[in-house]
Scaffold this motif. Sequence first.
Motif, PDB file in Angstrom:
ATOM      1  N   PHE A 207      27.717  -1.028 -26.375  1.00 46.25           N
ATOM      2  CA  PHE A 207      27.830  -1.680 -25.280  1.00 46.25           C
ATOM      3  C   PHE A 207      27.806  -2.378 -24.507  1.00 46.25           C
ATOM      4  O   PHE A 207      28.595  -2.846 -23.408  1.00 46.25           O
ATOM      5  N   ALA A 208      26.326  -2.432 -24.246  1.00 46.65           N
ATOM      6  CA  ALA A 208      25.229  -2.897 -23.378  1.00 46.65           C
ATOM      7  C   ALA A 208      25.587  -4.456 -22.755  1.00 46.65           C
ATOM      8  O   ALA A 208      25.694  -5.445 -24.064  1.00 46.65           O
ATOM      9  N   PRO A 209      26.658  -5.359 -22.035  1.00 52.41           N
ATOM     10  CA  PRO A 209      25.876  -4.609 -20.526  1.00 52.41           C
ATOM     11  C   PRO A 209      27.953  -3.586 -20.509  1.00 52.41           C
ATOM     12  O   PRO A 209      27.568  -2.935 -18.842  1.00 52.41           O
ATOM     13  N   GLY A 210      28.899  -3.466 -20.714  1.00 50.41           N
ATOM     14  CA  GLY A 210      29.699  -2.579 -21.040  1.00 50.41           C
ATOM     15  C   GLY A 210      29.475  -1.394 -20.869  1.00 50.41           C
ATOM     16  O   GLY A 210      28.073  -0.666 -21.243  1.00 50.41           O
ATOM     17  N   SER A 211      30.436  -0.476 -21.651  1.00 50.34           N
ATOM     18  CA  SER A 211      30.067   1.278 -21.777  1.00 50.34           C
ATOM     19  C   SER A 211      31.344   0.980 -23.138  1.00 50.34           C
ATOM     20  O   SER A 211      32.463   0.426 -23.105  1.00 50.34           O
ATOM     21  N   PRO A 238      31.868   6.151 -32.484  1.00 49.63           N
ATOM     22  CA  PRO A 238      32.510   5.957 -31.447  1.00 49.63           C
ATOM     23  C   PRO A 238      32.980   4.935 -31.923  1.00 49.63           C
ATOM     24  O   PRO A 238      32.057   4.082 -32.910  1.00 49.63           O
ATOM     25  N   TYR A 239      34.036   4.028 -31.703  1.00 51.01           N
ATOM     26  CA  TYR A 239      34.862   2.996 -32.837  1.00 51.01           C
ATOM     27  C   TYR A 239      34.258   1.803 -31.578  1.00 51.01           C
ATOM     28  O   TYR A 239      34.093   1.494 -30.222  1.00 51.01           O
ATOM     29  N   VAL A 240      33.285   0.476 -32.199  1.00 56.04           N
ATOM     30  CA  VAL A 240      32.585  -0.420 -31.426  1.00 56.04           C
ATOM     31  C   VAL A 240      32.638  -1.457 -32.576  1.00 56.04           C
ATOM     32  O   VAL A 240      32.316  -1.207 -32.969  1.00 56.04           O
ATOM     33  N   TRP A 241      32.826  -2.931 -31.642  1.00 51.83           N
ATOM     34  CA  TRP A 241      32.449  -4.054 -32.888  1.00 51.83           C
ATOM     35  C   TRP A 241      31.451  -4.571 -32.181  1.00 51.83           C
ATOM     36  O   TRP A 241      31.164  -5.105 -30.952  1.00 51.83           O
ATOM     37  N   ARG A 242      30.030  -4.458 -32.509  1.00 51.21           N
ATOM     38  CA  ARG A 242      29.352  -4.515 -32.704  1.00 51.21           C
ATOM     39  C   ARG A 242      28.923  -6.216 -32.200  1.00 51.21           C
ATOM     40  O   ARG A 242      29.446  -7.309 -33.492  1.00 51.21           O
ATOM     41  N   ARG A 243      27.827  -6.661 -31.605  1.00 52.01           N
ATOM     42  CA  ARG A 243      27.652  -7.989 -31.112  1.00 52.01           C
ATOM     43  C   ARG A 243      27.425  -8.867 -32.431  1.00 52.01           C
ATOM     44  O   ARG A 243      27.291 -10.389 -33.070  1.00 52.01           O
ATOM     45  N   ASP A 244      26.839  -8.275 -33.127  1.00 49.67           N
ATOM     46  CA  ASP A 244      25.860  -8.597 -34.098  1.00 49.67           C
ATOM     47  C   ASP A 244      27.278  -8.819 -35.476  1.00 49.67           C
ATOM     48  O   ASP A 244      27.148  -9.527 -36.724  1.00 49.67           O
ATOM     49  N   TRP A 254      31.155 -11.467 -28.263  1.00 44.88           N
ATOM     50  CA  TRP A 254      31.141 -10.969 -26.644  1.00 44.88           C
ATOM     51  C   TRP A 254      29.448 -11.277 -26.468  1.00 44.88           C
ATOM     52  O   TRP A 254      28.555 -10.785 -25.850  1.00 44.88           O
ATOM     53  N   GLY A 255      28.164 -11.077 -27.535  1.00 45.34           N
ATOM     54  CA  GLY A 255      27.240 -10.882 -26.907  1.00 45.34           C
ATOM     55  C   GLY A 255      26.687 -12.489 -25.967  1.00 45.34           C
ATOM     56  O   GLY A 255      26.008 -12.053 -25.237  1.00 45.34           O
TER      57      GLY A 255
END
Length: 474
Positions: A207-211, A238-244, A254-255
């Motif tokens: 999530f960096a630089p977010g959370s 945890p739900y995440v849309w990773r930058r990759d 968003w990366g």
Amino acid sequence: MGAFAAARSGNVAMMAAFLLTPLVIAVGVAIDFAARADARAHVQQAADAAALAAMRQQDLYGSSGLNARVDAFVRADLGARVNGLTGFSVNAQPSADAVTVTIEASVKSAFMKIAGVTALDASARATAARGGAAPFDELVFALDLTGSLVWSGVHLDLIDEAADFIAEIGAIPGASSRYVAIVPFTSVVNVGTDKTAWLTSLNAADFAPGSWAGCVFARQTGDLDLTDDAPTAGRWRPYVWRRDYSSTEPYNDWGASPASAFVNGLSAAPAGTPASLSGVATVGTWGPNVGCMAPIRPLTNDHAGTEAYIRAIDSFSFDGGTNLGQAMAWSWRSISPKWRGLWGAAAATGTPSDAGRKAILLLSDGQSKWSDLYFNGPHVTGYGEPGFALPQAENLQNEGNADDRFEDVCARAKADGLTVYTILFANAGGAARRTMENCATSPDHFYLAGDRAALRAAFQGVAGGGTGDLRLIN
């Protein structure tokens, strides 16, 4: 002459003729009154039905509009019988908490007109009112926050009417012993950032630089995505849309965005976003938490606080994903005794009773739909990211299967004793209607609300228990 005076052979006929007239009149009167009683019974039934129907719809029409609809309803209900009535008229008088329907009518007499009585009164009157108490002690309100509501231009109406609904619950006698939870949802549900103990793991670097904003994927062991089992039975990723994923979805790249752009999503669109979309940026629209909106508000009897919570919602997810199954599952968990003590308090006084009447209200504008973030290629859903192999037998990335999953969890919740209300808002119906109606406890617990007025009436129906809680008071 003497023999003639002594004769008695014609007396019986004379007496019979003399007595027959009042007997015929009596029979005629009886027939007229029987016809009047039959007509009045039908008129009373029509008045009763019209009053109950008008009570459900009084907020959809003005006083004159309601009167016209009640008149049409009564005429259709009585059918051809109306033609046999004289002086026929219908009047509906609505008030804040009741509707009175008066039907003026007379039935023509068949025999009594000989005596100058040409018609008998068959008028009827009925007043319908709400039962006066909400039909639940605990209610979870699952609220759709997907972007299609914004595209339809009804999102502000939804927030206003939802907040007014909570205010109405707070105004019902005994409100301090009534508890309400709110479960906002998109393709995912936000359980709150303080619930890290419920997670399988949490990698802050994702999530960096977010959370992490608090949203989770569905549980992926057996049928745990459909149950109210507590976290000890299975935890959540945890739900995440990773930058990759940026190679498959450039509109969420968003990366490359600066750290200053983060809230939990991005407050501005990344470079390359189409001009038609660049003006709709909200929290949760881009970034690792895309589509992750407001967190669950646990059961509380602080109705003023819950109303303020809803009115403060100013962000909707523009990625358009809708996960009805997980909305229902998290609603069940929010009210289940298995979760008592796990949610924490939301400024509640007292404790909800595990023996109380429990209900879920789910509002959405459509069926389950996975976001493809502006319809561009593979995407992350509430059941996983692109290429993620789910252990469930069904392919839950398929939207039709996801709706089947939704109906499954609805059936489980109802079997557990919960009453389920559903509202389909700003939608003409069709397949979405069948899905939402199947989830509801009964057809009377389903509401099709095409506009704001119908939505208000639906909320009032739920607060009063639907059709079953309306009553005739005279």
